[in-house]
Structures are given as C-alpha cells and as structure tokens.
Scaffold this motif. Structure first.
Motif, PDB file in Angstrom:
ATOM      1  N   GLY A   1       0.825  -1.207   0.000  1.00 50.75           N
ATOM      2  CA  GLY A   1       0.000   0.000   0.000  1.00 50.75           C
ATOM      3  C   GLY A   1       0.855   1.250   0.000  1.00 50.75           C
ATOM      4  O   GLY A   1       2.071   1.196   0.251  1.00 50.75           O
ATOM      5  N   ASN A   2       0.215   2.414  -0.279  1.00 52.50           N
ATOM      6  CA  ASN A   2       1.007   3.647  -0.387  1.00 52.50           C
ATOM      7  C   ASN A   2       1.445   4.205   0.948  1.00 52.50           C
ATOM      8  O   ASN A   2       2.266   5.109   1.007  1.00 52.50           O
ATOM      9  CB  ASN A   2       0.242   4.712  -1.184  1.00 52.50           C
ATOM     10  CG  ASN A   2      -1.136   4.997  -0.625  1.00 52.50           C
ATOM     11  OD1 ASN A   2      -1.597   4.313   0.293  1.00 52.50           O
ATOM     12  ND2 ASN A   2      -1.800   6.001  -1.162  1.00 52.50           N
ATOM     13  N   ILE A   3       0.942   3.661   2.061  1.00 49.90           N
ATOM     14  CA  ILE A   3       1.422   4.122   3.363  1.00 49.90           C
ATOM     15  C   ILE A   3       2.885   3.749   3.561  1.00 49.90           C
ATOM     16  O   ILE A   3       3.618   4.396   4.307  1.00 49.90           O
ATOM     17  CB  ILE A   3       0.542   3.541   4.499  1.00 49.90           C
ATOM     18  CG1 ILE A   3       0.777   4.330   5.793  1.00 49.90           C
ATOM     19  CG2 ILE A   3       0.826   2.051   4.720  1.00 49.90           C
ATOM     20  CD1 ILE A   3      -0.215   3.985   6.881  1.00 49.90           C
ATOM     21  N   SER A   4       3.337   2.699   2.847  1.00 48.97           N
ATOM     22  CA  SER A   4       4.736   2.282   2.939  1.00 48.97           C
ATOM     23  C   SER A   4       5.667   3.349   2.381  1.00 48.97           C
ATOM     24  O   SER A   4       6.824   3.464   2.808  1.00 48.97           O
ATOM     25  CB  SER A   4       4.946   0.968   2.192  1.00 48.97           C
ATOM     26  OG  SER A   4       4.620   1.118   0.814  1.00 48.97           O
ATOM     27  N   ASN A   5       5.183   4.138   1.413  1.00 47.03           N
ATOM     28  CA  ASN A   5       6.005   5.212   0.846  1.00 47.03           C
ATOM     29  C   ASN A   5       6.342   6.256   1.899  1.00 47.03           C
ATOM     30  O   ASN A   5       7.483   6.743   1.970  1.00 47.03           O
ATOM     31  CB  ASN A   5       5.278   5.878  -0.324  1.00 47.03           C
ATOM     32  CG  ASN A   5       4.873   4.899  -1.419  1.00 47.03           C
ATOM     33  OD1 ASN A   5       3.867   5.091  -2.079  1.00 47.03           O
ATOM     34  ND2 ASN A   5       5.632   3.839  -1.608  1.00 47.03           N
ATOM     35  N   ILE A   6       5.370   6.583   2.746  1.00 45.72           N
ATOM     36  CA  ILE A   6       5.588   7.559   3.817  1.00 45.72           C
ATOM     37  C   ILE A   6       6.553   6.999   4.857  1.00 45.72           C
ATOM     38  O   ILE A   6       7.459   7.701   5.336  1.00 45.72           O
ATOM     39  CB  ILE A   6       4.259   7.934   4.494  1.00 45.72           C
ATOM     40  CG1 ILE A   6       3.260   8.445   3.451  1.00 45.72           C
ATOM     41  CG2 ILE A   6       4.481   8.963   5.581  1.00 45.72           C
ATOM     42  CD1 ILE A   6       3.714   9.675   2.709  1.00 45.72           C
ATOM     43  N   LEU A   7       6.379   5.728   5.194  1.00 43.45           N
ATOM     44  CA  LEU A   7       7.254   5.100   6.187  1.00 43.45           C
ATOM     45  C   LEU A   7       8.681   4.991   5.667  1.00 43.45           C
ATOM     46  O   LEU A   7       9.643   5.188   6.417  1.00 43.45           O
ATOM     47  CB  LEU A   7       6.709   3.712   6.556  1.00 43.45           C
ATOM     48  CG  LEU A   7       5.311   3.699   7.199  1.00 43.45           C
ATOM     49  CD1 LEU A   7       4.843   2.270   7.428  1.00 43.45           C
ATOM     50  CD2 LEU A   7       5.297   4.471   8.508  1.00 43.45           C
ATOM     51  N   ALA A   8       8.830   4.668   4.378  1.00 48.63           N
ATOM     52  CA  ALA A   8      10.167   4.590   3.778  1.00 48.63           C
ATOM     53  C   ALA A   8      10.840   5.957   3.774  1.00 48.63           C
ATOM     54  O   ALA A   8      12.051   6.073   4.011  1.00 48.63           O
ATOM     55  CB  ALA A   8      10.071   4.036   2.358  1.00 48.63           C
ATOM     56  N   LEU A   9      10.059   7.004   3.529  1.00 45.69           N
ATOM     57  CA  LEU A   9      10.601   8.366   3.555  1.00 45.69           C
ATOM     58  C   LEU A   9      11.111   8.714   4.948  1.00 45.69           C
ATOM     59  O   LEU A   9      12.181   9.316   5.103  1.00 45.69           O
ATOM     60  CB  LEU A   9       9.518   9.355   3.122  1.00 45.69           C
ATOM     61  CG  LEU A   9       9.899  10.846   3.152  1.00 45.69           C
ATOM     62  CD1 LEU A   9      11.026  11.126   2.166  1.00 45.69           C
ATOM     63  CD2 LEU A   9       8.678  11.708   2.820  1.00 45.69           C
TER      64      LEU A   9
ATOM     65  N   PHE B   1      -1.112  -2.434  14.255  1.00 45.88           N
ATOM     66  CA  PHE B   1       0.209  -3.006  14.534  1.00 45.88           C
ATOM     67  C   PHE B   1       1.204  -2.663  13.418  1.00 45.88           C
ATOM     68  O   PHE B   1       2.385  -2.420  13.694  1.00 45.88           O
ATOM     69  CB  PHE B   1       0.103  -4.522  14.692  1.00 45.88           C
ATOM     70  CG  PHE B   1      -0.541  -4.952  15.981  1.00 45.88           C
ATOM     71  CD1 PHE B   1       0.184  -4.931  17.163  1.00 45.88           C
ATOM     72  CD2 PHE B   1      -1.864  -5.349  16.025  1.00 45.88           C
ATOM     73  CE1 PHE B   1      -0.401  -5.315  18.365  1.00 45.88           C
ATOM     74  CE2 PHE B   1      -2.461  -5.738  17.213  1.00 45.88           C
ATOM     75  CZ  PHE B   1      -1.727  -5.724  18.389  1.00 45.88           C
ATOM     76  N   GLN B   2       0.729  -2.639  12.186  1.00 43.69           N
ATOM     77  CA  GLN B   2       1.606  -2.323  11.061  1.00 43.69           C
ATOM     78  C   GLN B   2       2.226  -0.944  11.216  1.00 43.69           C
ATOM     79  O   GLN B   2       3.449  -0.783  11.092  1.00 43.69           O
ATOM     80  CB  GLN B   2       0.790  -2.390   9.763  1.00 43.69           C
ATOM     81  CG  GLN B   2       1.535  -1.912   8.527  1.00 43.69           C
ATOM     82  CD  GLN B   2       0.674  -1.990   7.283  1.00 43.69           C
ATOM     83  OE1 GLN B   2       0.528  -3.038   6.685  1.00 43.69           O
ATOM     84  NE2 GLN B   2       0.088  -0.872   6.880  1.00 43.69           N
ATOM     85  N   VAL B   3       1.399   0.040  11.516  1.00 44.76           N
ATOM     86  CA  VAL B   3       1.887   1.410  11.670  1.00 44.76           C
ATOM     87  C   VAL B   3       2.633   1.578  12.991  1.00 44.76           C
ATOM     88  O   VAL B   3       3.693   2.217  13.042  1.00 44.76           O
ATOM     89  CB  VAL B   3       0.725   2.415  11.587  1.00 44.76           C
ATOM     90  CG1 VAL B   3       1.202   3.830  11.887  1.00 44.76           C
ATOM     91  CG2 VAL B   3       0.074   2.365  10.207  1.00 44.76           C
ATOM     92  N   GLY B   4       2.104   0.984  14.064  1.00 51.74           N
ATOM     93  CA  GLY B   4       2.740   1.104  15.376  1.00 51.74           C
ATOM     94  C   GLY B   4       4.152   0.540  15.383  1.00 51.74           C
ATOM     95  O   GLY B   4       5.089   1.174  15.896  1.00 51.74           O
ATOM     96  N   GLU B   5       4.332  -0.645  14.818  1.00 53.86           N
ATOM     97  CA  GLU B   5       5.656  -1.265  14.777  1.00 53.86           C
ATOM     98  C   GLU B   5       6.600  -0.498  13.859  1.00 53.86           C
ATOM     99  O   GLU B   5       7.796  -0.359  14.152  1.00 53.86           O
ATOM    100  CB  GLU B   5       5.526  -2.721  14.332  1.00 53.86           C
ATOM    101  CG  GLU B   5       4.841  -3.599  15.383  1.00 53.86           C
ATOM    102  CD  GLU B   5       4.434  -4.954  14.839  1.00 53.86           C
ATOM    103  OE1 GLU B   5       4.767  -5.258  13.679  1.00 53.86           O
ATOM    104  OE2 GLU B   5       3.767  -5.711  15.575  1.00 53.86           O
ATOM    105  N   ALA B   6       6.057   0.029  12.753  1.00 52.62           N
ATOM    106  CA  ALA B   6       6.886   0.832  11.850  1.00 52.62           C
ATOM    107  C   ALA B   6       7.349   2.111  12.540  1.00 52.62           C
ATOM    108  O   ALA B   6       8.516   2.513  12.397  1.00 52.62           O
ATOM    109  CB  ALA B   6       6.093   1.168  10.584  1.00 52.62           C
ATOM    110  N   LEU B   7       6.457   2.746  13.291  1.00 54.41           N
ATOM    111  CA  LEU B   7       6.844   3.964  14.015  1.00 54.41           C
ATOM    112  C   LEU B   7       7.925   3.679  15.049  1.00 54.41           C
ATOM    113  O   LEU B   7       8.837   4.485  15.251  1.00 54.41           O
ATOM    114  CB  LEU B   7       5.617   4.587  14.693  1.00 54.41           C
ATOM    115  CG  LEU B   7       4.568   5.199  13.755  1.00 54.41           C
ATOM    116  CD1 LEU B   7       3.370   5.705  14.552  1.00 54.41           C
ATOM    117  CD2 LEU B   7       5.166   6.335  12.931  1.00 54.41           C
TER     118      LEU B   7
END
Length: 353
Positions: free
Chosen positions: A118-126, A308-314
C-alpha cells in the motif's frame, strides 16, 4: 465520479462476484448477528469510496520515468517482489497453522498476507531515509502483479486447509483487482498532466485511509449487540497474528535485501514495503466478496492489522532516528578527533575539520 462509484459498488457486491465465480462457497455460515441494512450498506459504501480514493492517490505517486529506470536495473525490484509475494503469504499461512485459526479466520489472514503493498509504505520509507523511487516502483509492481499472484497464492495456500479449496471466490477477487486499476490509472494521468495536484491527493488518500478505518470500526461496534461480535476480531489468536505478521515482514524483508547486498537505503525501503499491505483493498475484498453470514465481522481484521503495522513501523523509525542521532554523531566525532591528531602530528588527513 458518483456514477463510477455506483458502478464499483455493483461490481464489488458479493452477489455479483459469486455469480461470476465457478467455485461455490463451501463454508458453514457463522450465524453472526446481521448488521442493520443501513449500517451494512454504509460500511460497504465507505470501504468502496475509501478504496477508490486510496487507489487514485496511489496512482498519483507513480511516474513512468522512475518505473522505467528501475526496470532497466531490476535487482532491487526483483528482490522486493520476491519478498512481497514470498515472505508475507508464507508468513500468513504459517501463523494461521501455528495459531490454529478457524477456516474463515485463516481466509482473512491469507487474503491480508497476499495483498499487494500500500502507499502508506512510501511515507514510512521516507521517514527511514529510504529509496523513494524504489518504494514507489515496488508498490506499482506489486499492485500490477497482484492480478495474477494474489489468486494463485490464495489457491495454493488454501490447499493446506480442509474445506477451504472452494471457499475463496478467486475469479471475483481477480475482477476486484482489475477494477482497482481504473482509479489507479486516473491517479497516473493526474500525476502526468496535473502533477501540482498529486501531493495534495496523496495526502487526502492517506488521511482518508486512516479515517475510514476508524469510521468502519465504530459503525460495526456501536450497533446493539455487536460488542460480542467485536471480540471475535480481537481474539488472542487474531491479535497475535496481526502483531506478528508486519514485524516478521519488516524483519525478513530487511534480511533478504541484506543477503543480496542491496544498499542501506534500499534495505530499509524493502523492509517497509514487505511488511506494509494494502489494507483498504483487503477490507474491500473481505467485506464485499463474501456473504455476510460467512465472513461475519472478519472484514474488520485489516483494521487490527494496520494498528500493529503502523505502530511497529513507528517504533522502528524512532529506533532508526535514535541510532542516527547518537551513534552516527559519535562516529563522526571520533573521525574528527583522529583527524586533529593527525594534523598535530604533521600528517595529512582526508577528513574536513
């Protein structure tokens, strides 16, 4: 726009998808209390509209020139595709087996694991100072390849569970994936002809993704008698699955890219792309491709997953920035100290003081 969404609602309805599938549902109904029609229709409409706008925003991140550059040097993309369609479906299957999930719980987890990025991964990669071009190309490639890979992987992994071979509407899921390419194409055209609007649309899409998840969860839980149903989604097995899937995806994506000697920024990018799934697409498939009495409240599983996806990435992002702030600074100070000593000794140094 309204006509397009109405068309999508018709195509995404489970009656239409099931009628276009050669396989029939072969799972005993769960007999969950049905939602009131107005609530059920509101949830379905919210999911479809949010998916449409999310896919438009995803298309706004795609640039043909960047895609072409990475295709000509496909090492990073190839590793990323293997990670996306190798690591996550296998992780979903393994967790469903180890945690002994029920038939439809296993289907929900498998669909989530087989979804493209998904495109949320682009923000996390940035945020991790990743390779943004690689991130965008990975999301693009996984979205296109999902047309064939997602039904194929679901079919293969469903063989590992009894009574699941004919429980998944494969043709319907393929049709749903094809339909997502239309709004994605709109986003690509906007980015090509009106690039000044792309960033705004992308921000709107990401915001709407998070807001829609909250709205859907509230609509499903506030109805009288639905709290017991919500406990199904928040069962220990599903909670453990939602917590472990992205973490394993991040870890194995990073390890795989490290083994193939991708550069550091590429490693962080592949890690994020591997663990991040297109949650909106997953919710749409679960909600509208299955009869309500079969899927029950399990279309809410992606909401648990994204937490969990966003929490763990943060958490990983915080650890990365702490490492950058303290350890990198200490290494730089050490090099400067050594350079000063060399200067004092009359020896040349290649470190600027």
């Amino acid at each position: 726009m309204e006509d397009t969404i109405d068309t999508a609602m018709g195509v995404f309805s489970y009656q239409y998808l099931a009628s276009n599938d050669s396989l029939l549902f072969n799972i005993t109904p769960t007999h969950f209390p049905p939602l009131p029609p107005i609530i059920d229709q509101t949830i379905s409409f919210t999911i479809i509209v949010a998916l449409f706008i999310t896919m438009v925003s995803l298309g706004c991140t795609m640039e043909v020139s960047k895609i072409k550059t990475h295709i000509l040097k496909p090492k990073g993309v190839a590793i990323a595709v293997v990670a996306q369609f190798g690591v996550m479906p296998l992780t979903a299957f393994s967790l469903a087996k180890v945690l002994q999930l029920g038939p439809m719980e296993a289907v929900a987890v498998l669909i989530c694991g087989c979804c493209p990025g998904g495109n949320i991964s682009n923000i996390l990669a940035l945020a991790l100072k990743g390779d943004m071009n690689l991130s965008i190309v990975m999301t693009t490639c996984s979205t296109v390849l999902a047309l064939g890979m997602m039904p194929l992987l679901l079919y293969l992994y469903c063989q590992g569970f009894s009574n699941l071979e004919s429980a998944v509407p494969y043709a319907g899921i393929t049709l749903a994936l094809v339909m997502t390419l239309f709004p994605c194409g709109i986003g690509i055209l906007i980015n090509f002809y009106r690039p000044q609007y792309s960033k705004t649309i992308t921000k709107i899409g990401l915001s709407l993704l998070l807001i829609s998840m909250v709205v859907i969860g509230l609509l499903a839980s506030v109805t009288r008698g639905r709290m017991n149903v919500m406990l199904t989604v928040l069962s220990p097995q599903l909670m453990a699955t939602a917590a472990l899937m992205p973490l394993i995806g991040y870890s194995l994506g990073y390890i795989l890219s490290y083994l193939f000697r991708v550069n550091r920024s590429g490693q962080r990018t592949i890690a994020m792309e591997t663990g991040c799934q297109n949650i909106q697409l997953c919710s749409a498939i679960l909600k509208v491709a299955f009869p309500p009495d079969v899927i029950g409240p399990l279309y809410l599983f992606p909401i648990v997953y994204i937490v969990f996806q966003v929490g763990e990435a943060l958490l990983l992002i915080v650890l990365f920035w702490v490492h950058q702030r303290f350890f990198k600074t200490k290494k730089k100070e050490k090099r400067v100290y050594e350079a000063v000593k060399l200067e004092e000794a009359g020896q040349p140094s290649d470190v600027a003081i």
